[in-house]
Design a protein around this motif. Sequence first.
Motif, PDB file in Angstrom:
ATOM      1  N   ALA A 179      37.024  10.480   4.616  1.00  0.00           N
ATOM      2  CA  ALA A 179      36.989  11.364   3.450  1.00  0.00           C
ATOM      3  C   ALA A 179      38.384  11.637   2.899  1.00  0.00           C
ATOM      4  CB  ALA A 179      36.305  12.681   3.812  1.00  0.00           C
ATOM      5  N   THR A 180      39.417  11.366   3.696  1.00  0.00           N
ATOM      6  CA  THR A 180      40.779  11.648   3.240  1.00  0.00           C
ATOM      7  C   THR A 180      41.410  10.446   2.558  1.00  0.00           C
ATOM      8  OG1 THR A 180      41.342  11.217   5.538  1.00  0.00           O
ATOM      9  CG2 THR A 180      41.416  13.501   4.825  1.00  0.00           C
ATOM     10  N   ASP A 181      40.740   9.287   2.615  1.00  0.00           N
ATOM     11  CA  ASP A 181      41.359   8.059   2.094  1.00  0.00           C
ATOM     12  C   ASP A 181      40.925   7.698   0.681  1.00  0.00           C
ATOM     13  OD1 ASP A 181      42.562   7.891   4.485  1.00  0.00           O
ATOM     14  OD2 ASP A 181      41.768   5.933   5.066  1.00  0.00           O
ATOM     15  N   ILE A 182      40.152   8.556   0.019  1.00  0.00           N
ATOM     16  CA  ILE A 182      39.669   8.205  -1.309  1.00  0.00           C
ATOM     17  C   ILE A 182      40.558   8.867  -2.360  1.00  0.00           C
ATOM     18  CG2 ILE A 182      37.297   7.829  -0.552  1.00  0.00           C
ATOM     19  CD1 ILE A 182      36.601  10.603  -1.430  1.00  0.00           C
ATOM     20  N   SER A 183      40.454   8.413  -3.595  1.00  0.00           N
ATOM     21  CA  SER A 183      41.349   8.920  -4.640  1.00  0.00           C
ATOM     22  C   SER A 183      40.977  10.353  -5.022  1.00  0.00           C
ATOM     23  CB  SER A 183      41.261   8.026  -5.875  1.00  0.00           C
ATOM     24  OG  SER A 183      40.082   8.321  -6.593  1.00  0.00           O
ATOM     25  N   GLY A 184      41.919  11.018  -5.683  1.00  0.00           N
ATOM     26  CA  GLY A 184      41.680  12.406  -6.085  1.00  0.00           C
ATOM     27  C   GLY A 184      40.443  12.538  -6.956  1.00  0.00           C
TER      28      GLY A 184
END
Lengths: 262, 404
Positions: A158-163
């Motif tokens: 969940a932390t590796d996707i774009s804003g």
Amino acid sequence: MSEGALAKQDPVLAVDDLQKSFGGLAATDHATFGVERGTITGLIGPNGAGKSTLFNLISGFYEPDGGTVEVNGTDVTGMEPYEVADYGLIRTFQTPRKLEGMTVREAMLVGPREQPGESFRRLFTSPGTVAESESANLAEAERILAEFEIDHLATQPATDISGGQMKLVELARAMLAEPEVLLLDEPVAGVNPTLAKKLKTQIRRLNEQGTTFLLIEHDMEFVMDLADPIVVLDQGHVLTEGTPEGVRNDDRVIDAYLGGGA
Amino acid sequence: MSALTDPRGAVEDLTRPEGWVLGVSAAFLLFLLAALLTGALGPTYFLFLVGLAGMYALLSFGLNSQWGFAGLINFSVAAFFGVGAYGAALFTASGSPLVELFEGVPLLPSLLGLPIVGLVVGLAVAFVLAILIGIPTLRLRADYLAIASLGLAEVVRLIVLNERWLTNGSAGVRGIPGFFAGWPVLGTFPEAMPGLRLEVIPGSPVLLETAFWQALLNVLLVLAFAGGVYFVLRRAHRSPWGRVLRTIRSDEDLARALGKDTYSFKMQSFVLGSLIMALAGVFYTHLNLYVGPGDLDPITTFYAWVAVILGGSGSNRGALFGGIVIVTIREGTRFLNDVALPIDPAPLRLLLIGVVIIAVMRYRPQGVLPPQRELIWPSAVDGGGAPDSPDSGVREQKGGGGDE
Ligand SMILES: Nc1ncnc2c1ncn2[C@@H]1O[C@H](COP(=O)(O)OP(=O)(O)OP(=O)(O)O)[C@@H](O)[C@H]1O
Ligand SMILES: [Mg+2]
């Protein structure tokens, strides 16, 4: 009394004479307005006008100094956020919230409320029910991700996707909580135009399916296209409320944005 | 499960650190076996160490279900451990001041001496203590619990030291029976077993006597405790309950906004962890057969934290691994001293732990065995038709691409 709140036929959210100050600064200054069921209501105002503070007051994160908040006709003033959520009001945050160590679909599964598996006891007394509801929630999460066209992200961290993708996931997760009214704080800030368009489509679609929205947004084109009515906030109080047309041509609104103050 | 049906597949499925841990553990076991067979390591003492490792594993499990799951900072591990240990000791020991206190009170004296009563009392006191410390602190920011628990640890230690009418003060409590004393069969098992003499390597016989069988019972007891706790924690960790805790650890406001009563969840996590720590204390009492105020020193808290951080915060197997490493360092340094180095083992021990912590933080800040990436109720993932089995989840280095 509050003409804004009383003018509504069927307000899902009614804010009456709300006040909050930080030290000497009145961040919310006798704010009164209502959100009509079934609408997408916009909340705009210059930086520091007190929009996010208002969200925090409504959703129970801040304790107001005075005034009341009603959700679905129930006075929720001073309640804990989880209690306000129980009455059908869910909010998102201005800065995207990251869930470390979770995949996207895991982060989505935090959304559904009152899961049987959230009771420690039931994990051991009725694991079957827990498993059933977990399967159903997982299927629902994957369905919503597919509707949002981000199902390919389901097992990404969940932390590796774009804003921008994060904003979509936040909206999707909030929908899993099945809110009657959803408060979005700047849903397209820092989101690229393609994703912003996608978000707009989704919000409109969800609204047609029955969810009421109150959204803060600085992107005027976005909010004018999507929301009606629009509430304008300046220095903590409601400056005016009207249609996008009316607000756009209101001199007081233009003054507020040009930094003149009221 | 999968390791039994498909051992080769299970080994290939391991990540590098898992393989590494497995390899080192196997080598370590061989080394221990050699030491046992040659008589360098007495079998009874070895079993005592296994018991101690189990105790540290329990402590780490407890702290992991607070810090690792919910991000609660508890610096009073030693206090909850001590409450369990003293609760069990005072209710079972022949030298307990409670015997005098309860004289003349009907019914109560007959309950004294039963280890199961000591267990219940130890856990009950820990439960009440956890709630009392949780009520004022868990609604506030995380640092408040940290500070309050730091104070609690010292308060409990000082009470134990000074309330001599209850705790015997600095003399500690002696005359504690084994946990199975008074049980049918198991109570007399150590005495009933014949002494055995094994001679695997000619000239260095290994003697198995009553003390050995007693130690074996203790190992079985701690295996039952730790196994049970591990089962509970593993299920809880993968459940929606555990997911809310992990959300709180990452971002409590998000959990609140999504309608979770975070105070209640934090309280549950705190109480659960404290009970497990007290359970470790109860076991320690019946392992060591003596408890004193020294057992409540902050070093116990320190060891538990090292074990959890070393193993990987949030990971149950990591906590187990960390607990074993702590005992190895703690007790291994005694041997080093005997064998070669003319250094006092106590500072060497702390030095070694310091070095290990720095090395882990530098090269593997997430710990040696961090939790699996994805924690969803196992049968739900199976039912959803996702190809990754619940046991492999989405692992590091294999993460992300698993679903294509
Ligand atoms: N917790 C707080 N403590 C002190 N002052 C605060 C706090 N929260 C907000 N304020 C102040 O209240 C005022 C309103 O802030 P708020 O964040 O509500 O504005 P906003 O309309 O959301 O602005 P933006 O468009 O920049 O997000 C600001 O002057 C801000 O500095
Ligand atoms: Mg704001």
